[in-house]
Motif scaffolding. Structure first.
Motif, PDB file in Angstrom:
ATOM      1  N   ASN A 173      -8.425  10.824 -13.130  1.00  0.00           N
ATOM      2  CA  ASN A 173      -8.224   9.388 -13.318  1.00  0.00           C
ATOM      3  C   ASN A 173      -7.377   8.786 -12.205  1.00  0.00           C
ATOM      4  O   ASN A 173      -7.642   7.674 -11.733  1.00  0.00           O
ATOM      5  N   SER A 174      -6.329   9.525 -11.776  1.00  0.00           N
ATOM      6  CA  SER A 174      -5.369   8.987 -10.813  1.00  0.00           C
ATOM      7  C   SER A 174      -5.859   9.084  -9.376  1.00  0.00           C
ATOM      8  O   SER A 174      -5.670   8.146  -8.589  1.00  0.00           O
ATOM      9  N   ALA A 175      -6.469  10.214  -9.016  1.00  0.00           N
ATOM     10  CA  ALA A 175      -6.879  10.413  -7.624  1.00  0.00           C
ATOM     11  C   ALA A 175      -7.843   9.333  -7.123  1.00  0.00           C
ATOM     12  O   ALA A 175      -7.709   8.881  -5.979  1.00  0.00           O
ATOM     13  N   PRO A 176      -8.816   8.879  -7.934  1.00  0.00           N
ATOM     14  CA  PRO A 176      -9.696   7.807  -7.438  1.00  0.00           C
ATOM     15  C   PRO A 176      -8.975   6.513  -7.101  1.00  0.00           C
ATOM     16  O   PRO A 176      -9.466   5.740  -6.269  1.00  0.00           O
ATOM     17  N   GLN A 177      -7.814   6.268  -7.716  1.00  0.00           N
ATOM     18  CA  GLN A 177      -7.063   5.068  -7.367  1.00  0.00           C
ATOM     19  C   GLN A 177      -6.485   5.157  -5.963  1.00  0.00           C
ATOM     20  O   GLN A 177      -6.219   4.143  -5.317  1.00  0.00           O
ATOM     21  N   GLN A 183      16.025  -4.030  -6.803  1.00  0.00           N
ATOM     22  CA  GLN A 183      15.945  -3.467  -5.456  1.00  0.00           C
ATOM     23  C   GLN A 183      15.677  -4.566  -4.427  1.00  0.00           C
ATOM     24  O   GLN A 183      14.875  -5.468  -4.655  1.00  0.00           O
ATOM     25  N   GLN A 184      16.342  -4.433  -3.274  1.00  0.00           N
ATOM     26  CA  GLN A 184      16.229  -5.426  -2.211  1.00  0.00           C
ATOM     27  C   GLN A 184      15.644  -4.850  -0.928  1.00  0.00           C
ATOM     28  O   GLN A 184      15.599  -5.537   0.099  1.00  0.00           O
ATOM     29  N   THR A 185      15.204  -3.599  -0.959  1.00  0.00           N
ATOM     30  CA  THR A 185      14.584  -2.969   0.196  1.00  0.00           C
ATOM     31  C   THR A 185      13.271  -2.319  -0.227  1.00  0.00           C
ATOM     32  O   THR A 185      13.096  -1.978  -1.406  1.00  0.00           O
ATOM     33  N   ILE A 186      12.386  -2.119   0.745  1.00  0.00           N
ATOM     34  CA  ILE A 186      11.118  -1.460   0.436  1.00  0.00           C
ATOM     35  C   ILE A 186      11.361  -0.029   0.002  1.00  0.00           C
ATOM     36  O   ILE A 186      10.697   0.469  -0.932  1.00  0.00           O
ATOM     37  N   ALA A 187      12.308   0.653   0.624  1.00  0.00           N
ATOM     38  CA  ALA A 187      12.617   2.028   0.221  1.00  0.00           C
ATOM     39  C   ALA A 187      13.103   2.073  -1.226  1.00  0.00           C
ATOM     40  O   ALA A 187      12.711   2.960  -1.997  1.00  0.00           O
ATOM     41  N   GLY A 188      13.943   1.107  -1.610  1.00  0.00           N
ATOM     42  CA  GLY A 188      14.420   1.063  -2.988  1.00  0.00           C
ATOM     43  C   GLY A 188      13.305   0.777  -3.971  1.00  0.00           C
ATOM     44  O   GLY A 188      13.238   1.375  -5.052  1.00  0.00           O
ATOM     45  N   VAL A 189      12.410  -0.133  -3.593  1.00  0.00           N
ATOM     46  CA  VAL A 189      11.261  -0.437  -4.451  1.00  0.00           C
ATOM     47  C   VAL A 189      10.383   0.804  -4.614  1.00  0.00           C
ATOM     48  O   VAL A 189       9.929   1.125  -5.724  1.00  0.00           O
ATOM     49  N   ALA A 190      10.125   1.506  -3.511  1.00  0.00           N
ATOM     50  CA  ALA A 190       9.284   2.707  -3.571  1.00  0.00           C
ATOM     51  C   ALA A 190       9.908   3.770  -4.460  1.00  0.00           C
ATOM     52  O   ALA A 190       9.228   4.364  -5.310  1.00  0.00           O
ATOM     53  N   LEU A 191      11.209   4.012  -4.298  1.00  0.00           N
ATOM     54  CA  LEU A 191      11.875   5.017  -5.136  1.00  0.00           C
ATOM     55  C   LEU A 191      11.866   4.599  -6.602  1.00  0.00           C
ATOM     56  O   LEU A 191      11.640   5.425  -7.495  1.00  0.00           O
ATOM     57  N   GLY A 192      12.100   3.324  -6.862  1.00  0.00           N
ATOM     58  CA  GLY A 192      12.089   2.852  -8.240  1.00  0.00           C
ATOM     59  C   GLY A 192      10.725   2.983  -8.879  1.00  0.00           C
ATOM     60  O   GLY A 192      10.601   3.373 -10.047  1.00  0.00           O
ATOM     61  N   TRP A 193       9.660   2.665  -8.125  1.00  0.00           N
ATOM     62  CA  TRP A 193       8.315   2.748  -8.678  1.00  0.00           C
ATOM     63  C   TRP A 193       7.891   4.204  -8.872  1.00  0.00           C
ATOM     64  O   TRP A 193       7.221   4.528  -9.858  1.00  0.00           O
ATOM     65  N   VAL A 194       8.290   5.085  -7.962  1.00  0.00           N
ATOM     66  CA  VAL A 194       8.006   6.515  -8.151  1.00  0.00           C
ATOM     67  C   VAL A 194       8.691   7.025  -9.412  1.00  0.00           C
ATOM     68  O   VAL A 194       8.095   7.764 -10.207  1.00  0.00           O
ATOM     69  N   ALA A 208       0.827  -1.208   0.000  1.00  0.00           N
ATOM     70  CA  ALA A 208       0.000   0.000   0.000  1.00  0.00           C
ATOM     71  C   ALA A 208       0.858   1.254   0.000  1.00  0.00           C
ATOM     72  O   ALA A 208       0.544   2.242  -0.683  1.00  0.00           O
ATOM     73  N   VAL A 209       1.960   1.240   0.754  1.00  0.00           N
ATOM     74  CA  VAL A 209       2.865   2.394   0.781  1.00  0.00           C
ATOM     75  C   VAL A 209       3.484   2.619  -0.591  1.00  0.00           C
ATOM     76  O   VAL A 209       3.515   3.741  -1.111  1.00  0.00           O
ATOM     77  N   VAL A 210       3.986   1.549  -1.195  1.00  0.00           N
ATOM     78  CA  VAL A 210       4.658   1.662  -2.498  1.00  0.00           C
ATOM     79  C   VAL A 210       3.689   2.175  -3.569  1.00  0.00           C
ATOM     80  O   VAL A 210       3.989   3.114  -4.305  1.00  0.00           O
ATOM     81  N   THR A 211       2.523   1.549  -3.655  1.00  0.00           N
ATOM     82  CA  THR A 211       1.568   1.958  -4.701  1.00  0.00           C
ATOM     83  C   THR A 211       0.971   3.324  -4.399  1.00  0.00           C
ATOM     84  O   THR A 211       0.673   4.087  -5.323  1.00  0.00           O
ATOM     85  N   GLY A 212       0.798   3.650  -3.111  1.00  0.00           N
ATOM     86  CA  GLY A 212       0.289   4.978  -2.772  1.00  0.00           C
ATOM     87  C   GLY A 212       1.253   6.075  -3.167  1.00  0.00           C
ATOM     88  O   GLY A 212       0.846   7.114  -3.710  1.00  0.00           O
ATOM     89  N   LEU A 213       2.549   5.884  -2.908  1.00  0.00           N
ATOM     90  CA  LEU A 213       3.546   6.869  -3.320  1.00  0.00           C
ATOM     91  C   LEU A 213       3.600   6.984  -4.844  1.00  0.00           C
ATOM     92  O   LEU A 213       3.753   8.079  -5.393  1.00  0.00           O
ATOM     93  N   GLY A 214       3.455   5.856  -5.525  1.00  0.00           N
ATOM     94  CA  GLY A 214       3.428   5.893  -6.986  1.00  0.00           C
ATOM     95  C   GLY A 214       2.236   6.657  -7.514  1.00  0.00           C
ATOM     96  O   GLY A 214       2.358   7.437  -8.464  1.00  0.00           O
ATOM     97  N   ALA A 215       1.072   6.459  -6.894  1.00  0.00           N
ATOM     98  CA  ALA A 215      -0.126   7.186  -7.324  1.00  0.00           C
ATOM     99  C   ALA A 215       0.018   8.678  -7.078  1.00  0.00           C
ATOM    100  O   ALA A 215      -0.397   9.503  -7.904  1.00  0.00           O
TER     101      ALA A 215
END
Length: 425
Positions: A379-383, A123-134, A66-73
């Protein structure tokens, strides 16, 4: 009817309303480019990110995802209108040759987004995954902003419904093809991300390299001032009421779509009690996609021929509301199959015709990219809002029957408010 500010008679091609119909080859290339970007959006969210997050943090996978996809959204909400505004101002000259203002963003977004996916895979950390997805979201939203602006830039009003239908289909088809690619043809997160990176390059770059893109003369380039750029994101609804109502209708219908689709897997498990919910969800997605593909282009072309948009938007809302009510009152597998087809069919009509309608209420020809980026916030905000609204409804306010009843009401309201738009029939 497009609402634009008065402009000189010698309007450059980049700002003029197009009158020459686009060819089938152009439609095929923009279809492929959109397919690439939607595969890159949806496949990580549906398959690759959950696998990667579960491997890194198995005990907190739901919260971390949820954190990763929320930051991406959030990145998507900010990047899309900003990239659109910058593309409106792009004047690129290399070796004395002028290039158009959109394709550099399409190609650059595809290349950098593909690179972001390759880096994300390692990426091997959640922080790295979040930054990569952003990073990937920023790049792909820059690409999406330029592709969206290509419709009013190149497609005449009388052809926009049909073309918008073709452009809308990849939103559903991309999810299906991407999921098949990373589950049936390749396995593992690193090969999956690599396959997505290659797909977006192969599908998007031909559009950027093989189709025309009119350059913007420097004398017509709006000034680039940070404060003015940020302020321009607010479009006064009193001056541009049609645009405001178009934004509101898009936002409400997309909220309804988010509410109606978010918990389908859990609905099959706990509401329908289907014995194979994962397999059942795939069947529903395929039926949804089929319904959408059957109606999107046809409805868009019929809208073009009649010159009417609003009646199709209203009908699409009614069809989607019926699908939601069917799930609310009859939580059975046969009802879910019918609802999936109806929801896809209604959404296909909505995507094609509403997209064409929106291009006719843009405030200024000089700001098409930015204004469509503002629309893309709807489109993005409802996600982001969908999970926040769905969870309390399911847990505290009556469960899935209430959720799908609310979905029907919101969708109907959103489609009905299109009647407030005065400048389009």
């Amino acid at each position: 009817m497009t609402t634009v500010d008065p402009t000189p008679a010698s309007l450059p091609a980049a700002l003029a309303d197009p009158v020459v119909p686009v060819r089938r080859s152009w439609i095929a290339l923009v279809f492929a480019a959109n397919l690439g970007v939607w595969m890159a959006f949806f496949t990580p969210i549906q398959v690759l990110l959950p696998q990667q997050v579960e491997r890194i943090s198995p005990d907190h996978k739901e919260a971390m995802l949820a954190v990763v996809t929320g930051l991406g959204a959030l990145a998507a909400v900010l990047a899309n209108p900003l990239a659109g505004a910058l593309s409106d101002r792009t004047c690129l000259r290399v070796g004395g040759r002028e290039f158009g203002r959109r394709h550099v963003w399409t190609a650059g977004g595809a290349v950098l987004g593909a690179l972001a996916l390759v880096l994300l895979a390692r990426q091997q950390t959640i922080a790295g995954v979040a930054l990569g997805w952003v990073a990937a979201q920023v790049c792909f939203n820059a690409m999406l902003a330029s592709l969206t602006a290509a419709i009013p830039d190149r497609v005449p009003v009388v052809q926009r419904g049909g073309v918008s239908g073709w452009v809308g289909i990849p939103q559903a088809l991309g999810l299906v093809l991407g999921a098949v690619l990373v589950t049936a043809l390749v396995s593992g997160t690193v090969p999956g991300y690599t396959a997505m990176a290659l797909a977006v390059l192969l599908l998007a770059l031909p559009f950027a390299f093989l189709t025309p893109d009119d350059p913007l003369p420097r004398q017509h380039r709006p000034p680039l001032r940070l404060r003015a750029l940020v302020a321009s994101m607010w479009i006064d609804p009193r001056r541009h009421p049609d645009f405001a109502w178009a934004w509101i209708t898009r936002f409400l219908v997309q909220i309804g779509n988010a509410l109606g689709t978010l918990y389908l897997l859990y609905f099959l498990t706990d509401g329908v009690r289907y014995p194979d919910p994962e397999g059942g969800l795939l069947v529903l997605i395929l039926l949804y996609t089929l319904g959408m593909m059957l109606t999107a282009v046809v409805a868009g072309m019929l809208s073009d021929r009649s010159g009417r948009r609003k009646v199709y938007v209203i009908v699409s809302g009614v069809v989607m509301a019926v699908a939601a009510l069917l799930l609310a009152v009859a939580p059975t597998w046969p009802a879910a199959l019918v609802a999936a087809v109806l929801l896809g069919a209604g959404y296909g009509v909505y995507l094609s015709v509403d997209a064409a309608l929106i291009t006719e209420v843009l405030p200024r020809a000089t700001d098409r990219g930015k204004d469509l980026g503002v629309i893309n916030i709807a489109n993005s905000a409802p996600q982001v809002l969908g999970p926040a609204l769905s969870a309390p409804i399911v847990v505290h306010l009556g469960g899935y029957p209430t959720l799908y009843a609310v979905t029907a009401v919101v969708t109907l309201l959103g489609s009905a408010l299109v009647l407030k738009i005065r400048g389009v029939r």
